[in-house]
Design a protein around this motif. Structure first.
Motif, PDB file in Angstrom:
ATOM      1  N   LEU A  59      -4.936   1.004   7.713  1.00  0.00           N
ATOM      2  CA  LEU A  59      -4.682  -0.426   7.793  1.00  0.00           C
ATOM      3  C   LEU A  59      -5.787  -1.130   7.304  1.00  0.00           C
ATOM      4  O   LEU A  59      -6.984  -0.552   6.974  1.00  0.00           O
ATOM      5  N   PRO A  60      -5.566  -2.154   6.740  1.00  0.00           N
ATOM      6  CA  PRO A  60      -6.581  -3.046   6.143  1.00  0.00           C
ATOM      7  C   PRO A  60      -7.710  -3.321   7.222  1.00  0.00           C
ATOM      8  O   PRO A  60      -7.540  -3.178   8.474  1.00  0.00           O
TER       9      PRO A  60
ATOM     10  N   LEU B 212      -7.648  -4.936  -0.237  1.00  0.00           N
ATOM     11  CA  LEU B 212      -6.487  -5.036   0.639  1.00  0.00           C
ATOM     12  C   LEU B 212      -6.805  -6.361   1.479  1.00  0.00           C
ATOM     13  O   LEU B 212      -7.994  -6.736   1.902  1.00  0.00           O
ATOM     14  N   ARG B 213      -5.798  -6.808   1.722  1.00  0.00           N
ATOM     15  CA  ARG B 213      -5.772  -8.194   2.681  1.00  0.00           C
ATOM     16  C   ARG B 213      -5.031  -7.847   4.134  1.00  0.00           C
ATOM     17  O   ARG B 213      -4.221  -7.097   3.999  1.00  0.00           O
ATOM     18  N   PRO B 214      -5.280  -8.840   5.043  1.00  0.00           N
ATOM     19  CA  PRO B 214      -4.971  -8.579   6.326  1.00  0.00           C
ATOM     20  C   PRO B 214      -3.348  -8.702   6.478  1.00  0.00           C
ATOM     21  O   PRO B 214      -2.893  -9.572   5.795  1.00  0.00           O
ATOM     22  N   ILE B 215      -2.731  -8.090   7.423  1.00  0.00           N
ATOM     23  CA  ILE B 215      -1.245  -8.243   7.334  1.00  0.00           C
ATOM     24  C   ILE B 215      -0.862  -8.649   8.757  1.00  0.00           C
ATOM     25  O   ILE B 215      -1.493  -8.543   9.779  1.00  0.00           O
TER      26      ILE B 215
ATOM     27  N   LEU C 281       0.997  -1.201  -0.150  1.00  0.00           N
ATOM     28  CA  LEU C 281      -0.075  -0.083   0.040  1.00  0.00           C
ATOM     29  C   LEU C 281       0.872   1.354   0.100  1.00  0.00           C
ATOM     30  O   LEU C 281       0.391   2.184  -0.725  1.00  0.00           O
ATOM     31  N   PRO C 282       1.881   1.406   0.867  1.00  0.00           N
ATOM     32  CA  PRO C 282       2.740   2.457   0.848  1.00  0.00           C
ATOM     33  C   PRO C 282       3.479   2.694  -0.580  1.00  0.00           C
ATOM     34  O   PRO C 282       3.708   3.989  -0.962  1.00  0.00           O
ATOM     35  N   ILE C 283       3.928   1.588  -1.091  1.00  0.00           N
ATOM     36  CA  ILE C 283       4.503   1.544  -2.542  1.00  0.00           C
ATOM     37  C   ILE C 283       3.355   2.224  -3.358  1.00  0.00           C
ATOM     38  O   ILE C 283       4.003   3.327  -4.332  1.00  0.00           O
ATOM     39  N   ALA C 284       2.216   1.882  -3.603  1.00  0.00           N
ATOM     40  CA  ALA C 284       1.248   2.330  -4.528  1.00  0.00           C
ATOM     41  C   ALA C 284       1.077   3.644  -4.317  1.00  0.00           C
ATOM     42  O   ALA C 284       0.970   4.517  -5.229  1.00  0.00           O
ATOM     43  N   LEU C 285       0.913   4.130  -2.892  1.00  0.00           N
ATOM     44  CA  LEU C 285       0.520   5.662  -2.658  1.00  0.00           C
ATOM     45  C   LEU C 285       1.875   6.504  -3.281  1.00  0.00           C
ATOM     46  O   LEU C 285       1.686   7.461  -3.643  1.00  0.00           O
ATOM     47  N   ALA C 286       3.032   5.824  -2.817  1.00  0.00           N
ATOM     48  CA  ALA C 286       4.256   6.684  -3.428  1.00  0.00           C
ATOM     49  C   ALA C 286       4.175   6.739  -4.791  1.00  0.00           C
ATOM     50  O   ALA C 286       4.640   7.980  -5.296  1.00  0.00           O
TER      51      ALA C 286
ATOM     52  N   GLY D  67      -0.544  -2.375   4.271  1.00  0.00           N
ATOM     53  CA  GLY D  67      -1.703  -3.330   3.796  1.00  0.00           C
ATOM     54  C   GLY D  67      -1.064  -3.906   2.486  1.00  0.00           C
ATOM     55  O   GLY D  67      -0.136  -3.504   1.689  1.00  0.00           O
ATOM     56  N   GLU D  68      -1.507  -4.994   2.197  1.00  0.00           N
ATOM     57  CA  GLU D  68      -1.223  -5.710   1.386  1.00  0.00           C
ATOM     58  C   GLU D  68      -2.175  -5.833   0.105  1.00  0.00           C
ATOM     59  O   GLU D  68      -3.479  -5.758   0.507  1.00  0.00           O
ATOM     60  N   LEU D  69      -1.785  -5.796  -1.086  1.00  0.00           N
ATOM     61  CA  LEU D  69      -2.807  -5.400  -2.328  1.00  0.00           C
ATOM     62  C   LEU D  69      -3.036  -6.740  -2.750  1.00  0.00           C
ATOM     63  O   LEU D  69      -2.052  -7.417  -3.154  1.00  0.00           O
ATOM     64  N   ALA D  70      -4.190  -6.729  -3.089  1.00  0.00           N
ATOM     65  CA  ALA D  70      -4.459  -7.952  -3.989  1.00  0.00           C
ATOM     66  C   ALA D  70      -4.641  -7.348  -5.475  1.00  0.00           C
ATOM     67  O   ALA D  70      -4.503  -6.066  -5.914  1.00  0.00           O
ATOM     68  N   LEU D  71      -4.793  -8.148  -6.460  1.00  0.00           N
ATOM     69  CA  LEU D  71      -4.628  -7.696  -7.815  1.00  0.00           C
ATOM     70  C   LEU D  71      -5.843  -7.083  -8.171  1.00  0.00           C
ATOM     71  O   LEU D  71      -5.547  -5.826  -9.194  1.00  0.00           O
TER      72      LEU D  71
END
Length: 506
Positions: free
Chosen positions: A140-141, A117-120, A84-89, A109-113
């Motif tokens: 957070l998710p 968001l999936r739990p971490i 999630l932070p990579i995508a926002l960056a 957060g973990e991104l699905a395709l």
């Protein structure tokens, strides 16, 4: 001229966390995405997840040369929560978000395709790290927000998808902060969990369990097979006091870091019962990327080792340091981690390989050499760290179905006196120490008043029993717990005498 974006996240390292700056730089060139900053394979694979999530969220994936840096670069990073932070960056460096819209907040957060968001793992650690860094919000998710809400002083916002977070940051569709649920009481024991009322006879063993539960003492139950040692050990879970608020955070945090409790709060004291084939790493923690072991997952609860001599000797000897220090320090080539390990060791063992040495009914078939070798599987230093050693003898078979031998009020009575003893300890130690087993030698010398008569009895008994200095102080700790159970303000000779009974194995 390219604009460097910065999104804040956190890296769980051991029991603590470190603030991570996820930097993104988008420049002209062949469209690529490069992630640097000592990330593992899961972070490298984030490139494909992030790209698909951005596109499937109907946002623009920039056709530029994108470099992602996870700073500080020398800190090893593990996990999928950087998605999630990579995508926002990327969205910020490409101009779709402004830097001011993502400031004063941490993201994980973990991104699905499809962008959901999936739990971490480690949600509590991330929230604590963000709070210490002065952040106002943590995103957070949604599945993780109950855990993260245990941390006071930071606003937790649950996110279902990258698209909904984007609209929230653009102030088009608002995501509401999470409101923590009301605290629940200690969960009711499961129907298959035995209580003291279910155990026939074994009055001394029951008394020892009450002492162990009240003072958080280690206990060893020894005796022939079938005498109820395992049943007694499992009955201990129903005697332990409920978790306090800070204890609930610590226990949930450890189970979250291990991946066992990702989206729920642990409300009951843990009871861990690893099989005797468990390795040293499984017990104490570690691995290529250090994780909590069974002793840390049993933190503030019970570690039950059934037939302890059957466990590998190297695994048992690894317990000596955490039994003394209440924590475990794991050092590996890829990192160093420290986890809390304030657990109660509850162990059972037979007196010999066949199990009937000293039994009044069945004759032992083992040679003296076999008996000695079996008992030596537990080293002297390990035995020295056990507070209570109790012999569990055979119960007559004709009494097992006799209803008159069952005391229906034993469990209730035990809980009442344990509660009294627990409150006396909390009042005495002002929450700096929560139980008698954690008393240091300095605490004993400065905080406990021992009369001349008590000192004389203690000195004479320890000399005759040839007890070590560690055992000497353990007797005092156990005696203090017995005094608390009796609601006594001082340790008497009767309390010392009872504590000394549990330093001898028969």
């Amino acid at each position: 001229m390219s604009a460097v974006a910065k999104i804040l996240s956190a890296a769980p390292v051991g029991f603590e966390g470190h603030l991570i700056e996820v930097e993104s730089d988008a420049t002209k060139g062949l469209p690529t995405l490069q992630i640097v900053g000592l990330g593992n394979k899961a972070i490298d694979e984030a490139k494909e997840r992030v790209k698909s999530a951005i596109i499937n969220s109907l946002l623009e994936y920039p056709t530029k040369r994108i470099t992602i840096n996870l700073a500080p670069a020398e800190l090893p990073k593990d996990g999928t929560h950087y998605d999630l932070p990579i995508a926002l960056a990327i969205l910020t460096s490409s101009g779709q978000l402004r830097q001011t819209e993502v400031s004063q907040a941490a993201f994980a957060g973990e991104l699905a395709l499809d962008g959901s968001l999936r739990p971490i793992k480690g949600a509590i650690t991330i929230a604590e790290t963000a709070k210490k860094a002065g952040m106002t919000y943590v995103y957070l998710p949604t599945a993780n927000i109950e855990q993260a809400s245990l941390v006071d002083g930071i606003i937790v916002i649950g996110v279902d998808s990258l698209k909904s977070l984007y609209l929230h940051l653009k102030q088009e569709v608002r995501l509401l902060p999470h409101v923590p649920l009301l605290a629940t009481e200690q969960p009711i024991l499961l129907l298959d969990t035995p209580t003291l009322d279910d155990v026939h006879g074994q009055e001394q063993a029951k008394r020892a369990l009450i002492i162990a539960a009240a003072g958080h003492h280690n206990i060893l139950l020894t005796g022939p097979p079938g005498t109820g040692k395992t049943m007694l050990a499992r009955a201990l879970t129903g005697l332990l006091p409920p978790l306090l608020a800070d204890e609930k955070i610590a226990v949930t945090k450890l189970h979250s870091l291990s991946g066992e409790a990702v989206n729920e709060i642990v409300t009951a004291r843990p009871f861990r019962s690893p099989h005797h084939t468990a390795s040293r790493v499984a017990l104490v923690g570690g691995g290529a990327h250090p994780k909590p072991g069974e002793i840390s997952l049993a933190h503030l609860g019970v570690l039950f080792l059934d037939e302890i001599p059957e466990y590998p000797r190297t695994a048992l000897e690894a317990l000596r340091q955490p039994l003394e220090d209440r924590k475990i320090s794991v050092s590996r080539a890829n990192g160093h981690a420290v986890y809390p390990a304030d657990f109660m060791l509850v162990a059972t063992m037979n007196p010999c390989p066949c199990g009937f040495f000293g039994d009044a009914v069945k004759e032992c078939s083992c040679s003296s050499g076999q008996i000695l070798a079996y008992q030596k599987r537990l080293s002297g230093p390990l035995m020295d760290r056990i507070d209570l050693i109790v012999n569990v003898s055979r119960v007559a078979n004709d009494t097992l179905l006799d209803q008159t031998t069952m005391h229906k009020k034993q469990q209730e009575s035990a809980l009442n006196i344990i509660n009294i003893a627990t409150m006396k300890q909390r009042n005495r130690y002002k929450n700096s120490i929560k139980n008698n087993s954690n008393l240091t030698t300095r605490d004993i010398k400065n905080g406990l008043v021992l009369s001349a008569e008590v000192r004389q009895l203690l000195g004479t008994a320890t000399d005759r029993l040839n007890l070590s200095a560690r055992s000497y102080f353990k007797v005092i700790r156990v005696a203090q717990t017995i005094a608390d159970l009796d609601n006594s303000d001082v340790i008497t000779t009767q309390h010392i005498s009872e504590a000394l009974q549990y330093r001898q194995s028969t």
